[in-house]
Scaffold this motif. Structure first.
Motif, PDB file in Angstrom:
ATOM      1  N   PRO A  15       0.806  -1.218   0.000  1.00 31.97           N
ATOM      2  CA  PRO A  15       0.000   0.000   0.000  1.00 31.97           C
ATOM      3  C   PRO A  15       0.846   1.278   0.000  1.00 31.97           C
ATOM      4  N   SER A  16       0.403   2.255  -0.753  1.00 29.53           N
ATOM      5  CA  SER A  16       1.026   3.574  -0.738  1.00 29.53           C
ATOM      6  C   SER A  16       0.474   4.385   0.434  1.00 29.53           C
ATOM      7  N   SER A  17       1.267   5.359   0.865  1.00 32.01           N
ATOM      8  CA  SER A  17       0.843   6.260   1.938  1.00 32.01           C
ATOM      9  C   SER A  17       0.832   7.688   1.411  1.00 32.01           C
ATOM     10  N   TYR A  18      -0.055   8.499   1.986  1.00 33.81           N
ATOM     11  CA  TYR A  18      -0.246   9.872   1.515  1.00 33.81           C
ATOM     12  C   TYR A  18      -0.361  10.803   2.714  1.00 33.81           C
ATOM     13  N   TYR A  19       0.387  11.911   2.647  1.00 31.89           N
ATOM     14  CA  TYR A  19       0.366  12.909   3.713  1.00 31.89           C
ATOM     15  C   TYR A  19       0.330  14.291   3.059  1.00 31.89           C
ATOM     16  N   ALA A  20      -0.441  15.208   3.613  1.00 30.96           N
ATOM     17  CA  ALA A  20      -0.562  16.523   2.978  1.00 30.96           C
ATOM     18  C   ALA A  20      -0.904  17.604   3.990  1.00 30.96           C
ATOM     19  N   ILE A  21      -0.447  18.809   3.676  1.00 28.56           N
ATOM     20  CA  ILE A  21      -0.802  19.999   4.444  1.00 28.56           C
ATOM     21  C   ILE A  21      -1.317  21.053   3.477  1.00 28.56           C
ATOM     22  N   PHE A  22      -2.450  21.659   3.850  1.00 30.07           N
ATOM     23  CA  PHE A  22      -3.056  22.716   3.043  1.00 30.07           C
ATOM     24  C   PHE A  22      -3.160  23.972   3.908  1.00 30.07           C
ATOM     25  N   ASP A  23      -2.436  25.001   3.512  1.00 27.26           N
ATOM     26  CA  ASP A  23      -2.365  26.259   4.259  1.00 27.26           C
ATOM     27  C   ASP A  23      -3.301  27.261   3.589  1.00 27.26           C
ATOM     28  N   GLY A  24      -4.518  27.389   4.133  1.00 24.88           N
ATOM     29  CA  GLY A  24      -5.535  28.225   3.511  1.00 24.88           C
ATOM     30  C   GLY A  24      -5.312  29.706   3.736  1.00 24.88           C
ATOM     31  N   HIS A  25      -5.847  30.490   2.833  1.00 28.05           N
ATOM     32  CA  HIS A  25      -5.845  31.944   2.992  1.00 28.05           C
ATOM     33  C   HIS A  25      -7.136  32.512   2.398  1.00 28.05           C
ATOM     34  N   ALA A  26      -7.566  33.641   2.936  1.00 25.45           N
ATOM     35  CA  ALA A  26      -8.832  34.278   2.546  1.00 25.45           C
ATOM     36  C   ALA A  26     -10.014  33.348   2.802  1.00 25.45           C
ATOM     37  N   GLY A  27      -9.918  32.537   3.851  1.00 22.88           N
ATOM     38  CA  GLY A  27     -10.975  31.603   4.187  1.00 22.88           C
ATOM     39  C   GLY A  27     -10.475  30.170   4.184  1.00 22.88           C
ATOM     40  N   HIS A  28     -11.334  29.268   4.658  1.00 18.06           N
ATOM     41  CA  HIS A  28     -10.921  27.872   4.792  1.00 18.06           C
ATOM     42  C   HIS A  28     -11.414  26.983   3.651  1.00 18.06           C
ATOM     43  N   ASP A  29     -12.237  27.511   2.740  1.00 18.69           N
ATOM     44  CA  ASP A  29     -12.915  26.670   1.749  1.00 18.69           C
ATOM     45  C   ASP A  29     -11.958  25.907   0.852  1.00 18.69           C
ATOM     46  N   ALA A  30     -10.930  26.562   0.339  1.00 22.81           N
ATOM     47  CA  ALA A  30      -9.994  25.891  -0.581  1.00 22.81           C
ATOM     48  C   ALA A  30      -9.232  24.787   0.133  1.00 22.81           C
ATOM     49  N   ALA A  31      -8.796  25.048   1.356  1.00 18.63           N
ATOM     50  CA  ALA A  31      -8.057  24.042   2.114  1.00 18.63           C
ATOM     51  C   ALA A  31      -8.957  22.859   2.452  1.00 18.63           C
ATOM     52  N   ALA A  32     -10.196  23.141   2.854  1.00 18.29           N
ATOM     53  CA  ALA A  32     -11.124  22.065   3.193  1.00 18.29           C
ATOM     54  C   ALA A  32     -11.437  21.218   1.970  1.00 18.29           C
ATOM     55  N   TYR A  33     -11.683  21.851   0.837  1.00 18.96           N
ATOM     56  CA  TYR A  33     -11.987  21.110  -0.392  1.00 18.96           C
ATOM     57  C   TYR A  33     -10.792  20.264  -0.819  1.00 18.96           C
TER      58      TYR A  33
END
Length: 248
Positions: free
Chosen positions: A49-67
């Protein structure tokens, strides 16, 4: 987020994550930890199995990071290149996430953006892929030596400035260098009002693993603006040593 890299072979992942809102009214960042993509997506059909890790640093709201945190890994495994060409699969996933979020912005009249850094670990192939758009970074630590995997996408980076200006945008100094005098990163997912100057196409690097890797640190600019790679690595080593002592 901290993730220890296993010796190539059957995956054995230990992860640790930490998030702090700081002075913002709402938390705009998101992170994702998936030690086994096979468990979530039965169509992958991987022996290891492959593993996946990610960080999303949102700006001007949380919508883009959440999506992005909800969908980017889905689009990654859905790419026809996931098994044959992980680098292209990561690029496909970033671009599809961006395109569909921009459509969502138009329909729901929202507007935000997020930087992203993702790590895809494929133990059987002994390969690690790091993809990023923006200024979040990843440091691979091996036997006390730290390798910063990311060259951040900032407007004052010469090639990024030339790309922005070629597409009709501008880079202005307003406290720091900013695209059109406002956005402090030159690549991100979302930010519909900054397209096409702010691109979602990621850079991707690939590393061959030999089993001597100690851990990988993913962090947004809020970490790296205040802590050097060596300081971060030393902290993790000390914590690992302390926890090992407690486990005896």
């Amino acid at each position: 987020m901290l993730s220890s890299l296993p010796a190539p072979g059957p995956p054995y992942n230990i992860t640790s994550d930490y998030a702090m809102k700081n002075s913002r009214r709402k938390m705009e960042d998101r992170h994702v930890i998936i030690n086994d993509l096979n468990t979530m997506f039965s169509n992958i059909q991987e022996d290891s199995p492959s593993s996946y890790y990610a960080i999303f640093d949102g700006h001007a709201g949380h919508d883009a990071a959440a999506y992005s945190s909800a969908h980017l890994h889905q689009y990654l495994v859905e790419s026809k290149y996931f098994n044959s060409n992980p680098e292209q699969a990561l690029k496909d996933a970033f671009c599809k996430t961006d395109a569909l979020f921009i459509e969502k912005c138009e329909v729901e009249n929202i507007s935000s953006g997020t930087t992203a850094v993702c790590a895809l670990l494929k133990p059987k192939e002994k390969q690690l892929y790091i993809a990023w758009a923006g200024d979040s970074q990843a440091a691979l630590v091996k036997q006390g030596k730290v390798l910063q995997c990311v060259n951040p996408h900032k407007p004052d980076r010469q090639d990024e400035r030339e790309r922005v200006e070629k597409q009709g945008g501008c880079v202005l100094l307003w406290g720091t260098w900013r695209v059109n005098g406002q956005l402090a990163v030159s690549r991100a997912i979302g930010d519909p009002s900054y397209k096409p100057y702010v691109s979602a196409i990621p850079d991707v690097v690939e590393y061959a693993l030999d089993g001597n890797e100690d851990f990988l640190i993913l962090g947004c600019d809020g970490l790296w603006d205040h802590v050097t790679e060596c300081m971060a690595a030393t902290t993790v080593y000390n914590l690992l040593r302390e926890n090992k002592g407690k486990s005896k």
